[in-house]
Write an enzyme that holds these catalytic residues in place. Structure first.
Site, mmCIF file in Angstrom:
data_model
loop_
_atom_site.group_PDB
_atom_site.id
_atom_site.type_symbol
_atom_site.label_atom_id
_atom_site.label_comp_id
_atom_site.label_asym_id
_atom_site.label_seq_id
_atom_site.Cartn_x
_atom_site.Cartn_y
_atom_site.Cartn_z
ATOM 1 N N SER A 169 -5.935 3.304 4.547
ATOM 2 C CA SER A 169 -5.384 2.592 3.391
ATOM 3 C C SER A 169 -6.505 1.982 2.550
ATOM 4 C CB SER A 169 -4.396 1.508 3.845
ATOM 5 O OG SER A 169 -3.554 1.113 2.781
ATOM 6 N N SER B 32 1.154 -3.496 3.561
ATOM 7 C CA SER B 32 1.107 -4.855 4.103
ATOM 8 C C SER B 32 0.498 -5.826 3.107
ATOM 9 C CB SER B 32 0.260 -4.903 5.385
ATOM 10 O OG SER B 32 0.668 -3.960 6.341
ATOM 11 N N LYS C 209 0.247 3.791 -2.779
ATOM 12 C CA LYS C 209 -0.732 4.873 -2.725
ATOM 13 C C LYS C 209 -0.075 6.245 -2.640
ATOM 14 C CE LYS C 209 -4.418 2.109 -0.531
ATOM 15 N NZ LYS C 209 -3.828 0.792 -0.349
ATOM 16 N N SER D 298 0.798 -1.237 0.000
ATOM 17 C CA SER D 298 0.000 0.000 0.000
ATOM 18 C C SER D 298 0.827 1.283 0.000
ATOM 19 C CB SER D 298 -0.960 0.008 1.193
ATOM 20 O OG SER D 298 -2.036 -0.867 0.968
#
Length: 522
Positions: free
Chosen positions: A325, A435, A84, A81
């Site tokens: 997230s 993760s 992002k 993530s």
């Protein structure tokens, strides 16, 4: 960069690691400043959790770009993530922080309260739409005097392509809310805005042995619920969606007198779910739909907009993307940026839009590969060097304060809410986590004890331990605690004193972001 306030404390390493640092100091001449920080990070990386894994770390001065520490910083790795960071920067640059998604009702001009043709429900990718928003659109239509639609209700999700998952998303994830289908016309199942999903609530019946009570949000017949769950003395419920159909099977027991439990499951073809929900909303407003429901057809360009819903601004949505997230927000940002540049919302156009945006802030995209907006794809290959160049470059962007404030903050909120508490990083580190199974990441901003501002990026791949996030925290706090005059032994003392601060991170599972669990564990 905005001025940040430091909160005292320190990071924890294991006692053994701290003694190793101290032992090194006894055996060698004291190093200070950046050299001491580098030596401390090197010792942290001797953790057995890192053994035989891939570790890529880089630390840079946020103002000068000077490399303060580099351990395979140019090595490509799965970022999860942390991807992002690039997606949000690209979207804010291309679309602007004041951009809003719109969802429109389009038709020919009504005649005496009647839409004589079809009514089009046109989406632009808004990932924050909820059942209440579609009800409000139906109410707006009724307020405009519409009582009858002689044609069909047509769901227009053509702003995005029909590829509804990212490349190389894990197939076993696709039934869950955090990996739901990407669509330009979609709907969420709660305030966490997992668009393209249905939330199934399971509560006990009146007495033991009675069937469990099932409710869904949104309320719909689009999904088939097969319920064999019963009321019992304890709660152990399974909520399973078929891989290839919108059938959800609920089984097990829910404790009598309890509040029950819930699970969020992805829906196949969310535009169909939206159409079902909106048709019910029209009926509730007394609007007669004489035709049928059709999906995936574009509204006429010369049609009249009879009602419209605007989302929060992109800058505001960035908070709801970064802090928990949110993958579906990230994919919407990604494809919307691509649509703005090319007229077609695809992963390819999204990548080109993001690359063009971040290149303008000094990022070299030649050595990297970004395949999706969220980081769920295992085709993503990014580097700590790229992340830190991005974090440095965008400090000049007009939207930087919005971006910086949206990041999770150590021991404060989001996916960092329970991490680095009681340390120099608390309230100081603003960073994005990542993760996946055998993938963990942390990249962001931190200020040291002298007020010097840094960017850092940590990517761990191929580890077999259950959790490696405590190691990330040790590195982040080592940076926050050090100063130009710090020695290795002083940094070791900081880390030893805060051993308990790393325990929450050491307990977090590493396979998913902590916010993706139900209920969330952060």
């Amino acid at each position: 960069m905005k001025k940040r306030t430091l909160i005292s404390g320190a990071v924890a390493v294991t006692a053994a690691a701290a003694l190793t640092v101290a032992g090194t100091v006894v055996a060698q001449a004291q190093e200070t400043g950046n050299d001491a920080l580098g030596a401390a990070i090197d010792e942290i990386l001797k953790s057995p959790k890192v053994t035989d894994s891939q570790a890529s770390i880089i630390v840079k001065d946020a103002n000068t770009g000077e490399v303060v520490y580099d351990h395979h910083g140019n090595q490509r790795a799965l970022p999860a993530s942390a991807t992002k960071l690039a997606t949000v920067a690209g979207a804010l640059e291309v679309l602007g922080e004041d951009y809003a998604f719109t969802t429109d009702l389009v038709a020919d001009t009504p005649n005496y309260g009647t839409v004589e043709g079809d009514l089009y429900l046109r989406g632009s990718g808004d990932p924050s739409m909820l059942e209440a928003d579609y009800r409000a659109l139906a109410a707006d239509l009724a307020d405009a005097g519409i009582t009858t639609i002689e044609g069909d209700l047509v769901a227009d999700d053509t702003a995005f392509d029909t590829v509804r998952h990212g490349t190389e998303w894990a197939w076993e994830d696709l039934v869950y809310g955090y990996a739901a289908e990407i669509g330009a016309l979609t709907i969420g199942s709660g305030d966490d805005h997992l668009s393209g999903s249905l939330r199934v609530f399971v509560t006990p019946g009146a007495a033991e042995g009675d069937p469990a009570v099932i409710e869904t949000v949104p309320a719909t017949d689009y999904v088939t619920i097969e319920n064999t769950a019963t009321t019992g003395t304890s709660t152990s419920v399974s909520i399973v969606r078929d891989q290839h159909s919108n059938t959800i099977r609920v089984s097990g027991t829910v404790a009598a007198g309890s509040t029950g439990t819930f699970g969020t499951r992805a829906v196949i073809d969310p535009a169909g779910l939206v159409a079902d929900v909106f048709a019910a909303a029209l009926e509730a407003e007394g609007i007669t739909l004489e035709g049928d429901v059709r999906l995936h057809e574009a509204a006429p360009e010369d049609g009249d907009v009879l009602a419209s819903h605007a989302s929060s601004t992109l800058g505001e949505l960035a908070v709801d993307l970064f802090k928990p997230s949110n993958n579906l927000y990230a994919e919407a940002f990604f494809k919307a940026a691509g649509h703005a540049e090319t007229g077609l919302g695809t992963a390819a156009s999204g990548k080109d839009a993001v690359y063009g945006a971040i290149e303008s802030y000094g990022v070299n995209t030649d050595p990297i590969r970004q395949s999706d907006g969220s980081g769920l794809s295992r085709w993503n290959e990014l580097t700590p060097d790229m992340f830190t160049d991005l974090l440095i470059g965008i400090q000049d962007a007009p939207w930087f304060d919005t971006y910086y404030d949206a990041l999770p903050i150590a021991c404060t909120d989001g996916t960092l809410e329970s991490r680095m508490c009681g340390s120099e990083a608390e309230g100081n580190v603003h960073a994005k986590t990542g993760s996946l199974t055998s993938v963990s990441a942390l990249s962001g901003y931190v200020t040291d004890a002298d007020g010097r501002e840094y960017v850092f990026s940590i990517l761990f791949n191929d580890f077999l331990t259950d959790n490696i996030k405590g190691v990330e925290d040790q590195i982040a706090v080592a940076i926050a605690a050090h100063s130009e005059d710090s020695t290795e032994s002083e940094i070791a003392t900081f880390m030893t004193e805060a051993e308990e601060a790393a325990e929450p991170a050491a307990e977090l599972p590493a396979d998913l972001e902590c916010s993706w669990y139900e209920p969330a564990i952060c």
